[in-house]
Design a protein around this motif. Structure first.
Motif, PDB file in Angstrom:
ATOM      1  N   ARG A   1       0.804  -1.221   0.000  1.00  0.00           N
ATOM      2  CA  ARG A   1       0.000   0.000   0.000  1.00  0.00           C
ATOM      3  C   ARG A   1       0.836   1.271   0.000  1.00  0.00           C
ATOM      4  O   ARG A   1       0.669   2.136  -0.852  1.00  0.00           O
ATOM      5  CB  ARG A   1      -0.931   0.014   1.208  1.00  0.00           C
ATOM      6  N   THR A   2       1.746   1.393   0.950  1.00  0.00           N
ATOM      7  CA  THR A   2       2.480   2.652   1.081  1.00  0.00           C
ATOM      8  C   THR A   2       3.452   2.874  -0.065  1.00  0.00           C
ATOM      9  O   THR A   2       3.581   4.004  -0.539  1.00  0.00           O
ATOM     10  CB  THR A   2       3.231   2.716   2.421  1.00  0.00           C
TER      11      THR A   2
ATOM     12  N   LYS B   1       3.676   6.047  -2.675  1.00  0.00           N
ATOM     13  CA  LYS B   1       4.933   6.798  -2.779  1.00  0.00           C
ATOM     14  C   LYS B   1       5.451   6.826  -4.213  1.00  0.00           C
ATOM     15  O   LYS B   1       5.985   7.836  -4.659  1.00  0.00           O
ATOM     16  CB  LYS B   1       5.996   6.187  -1.872  1.00  0.00           C
TER      17      LYS B   1
ATOM     18  N   LYS C   1      -7.979   8.608  -0.276  1.00  0.00           N
ATOM     19  CA  LYS C   1      -6.610   8.437  -0.777  1.00  0.00           C
ATOM     20  C   LYS C   1      -6.578   8.450  -2.299  1.00  0.00           C
ATOM     21  O   LYS C   1      -5.749   9.128  -2.905  1.00  0.00           O
ATOM     22  CB  LYS C   1      -6.017   7.125  -0.256  1.00  0.00           C
TER      23      LYS C   1
END
Length: 75
Positions: free
Chosen positions: A5-6, A10, A52
């Motif tokens: 996910r992160t 990024k 998001k």
């Protein structure tokens, strides 16, 4: 390509920072899949996941508008 996910978020933000529109759009599609899959697994609340994706889309669209010449300037 499967990202966590992160890192998927990024990678989109890094592509935007480098002003690489093609890469940003492709990574955005992949990040959207990852975020919504995490939502379906219960990692993200549905509103959090939507927020998001919406914020990433806003940045990608802003980059697209910035890089493409405006019609007013050519008129």
């Amino acid at each position: 390509m499967v990202f966590d996910r992160t890192s998927s978020i990024k990678k989109v933000l890094n592509a935007i920072e480098e002003k690489n529109l093609e890469s940003a759009e492709e990574l955005f599609r992949q990040a959207t899949k990852v975020i919504f899959k995490a939502k379906s697994k219960g990692v993200y609340h549905k509103r959090n996941a939507s927020r998001k994706v919406s914020r990433l889309a806003l940045r990608v669209n802003k980059l697209k508008a910035e890089l493409q010449p405006s019609e007013e300037a050519t008129a």
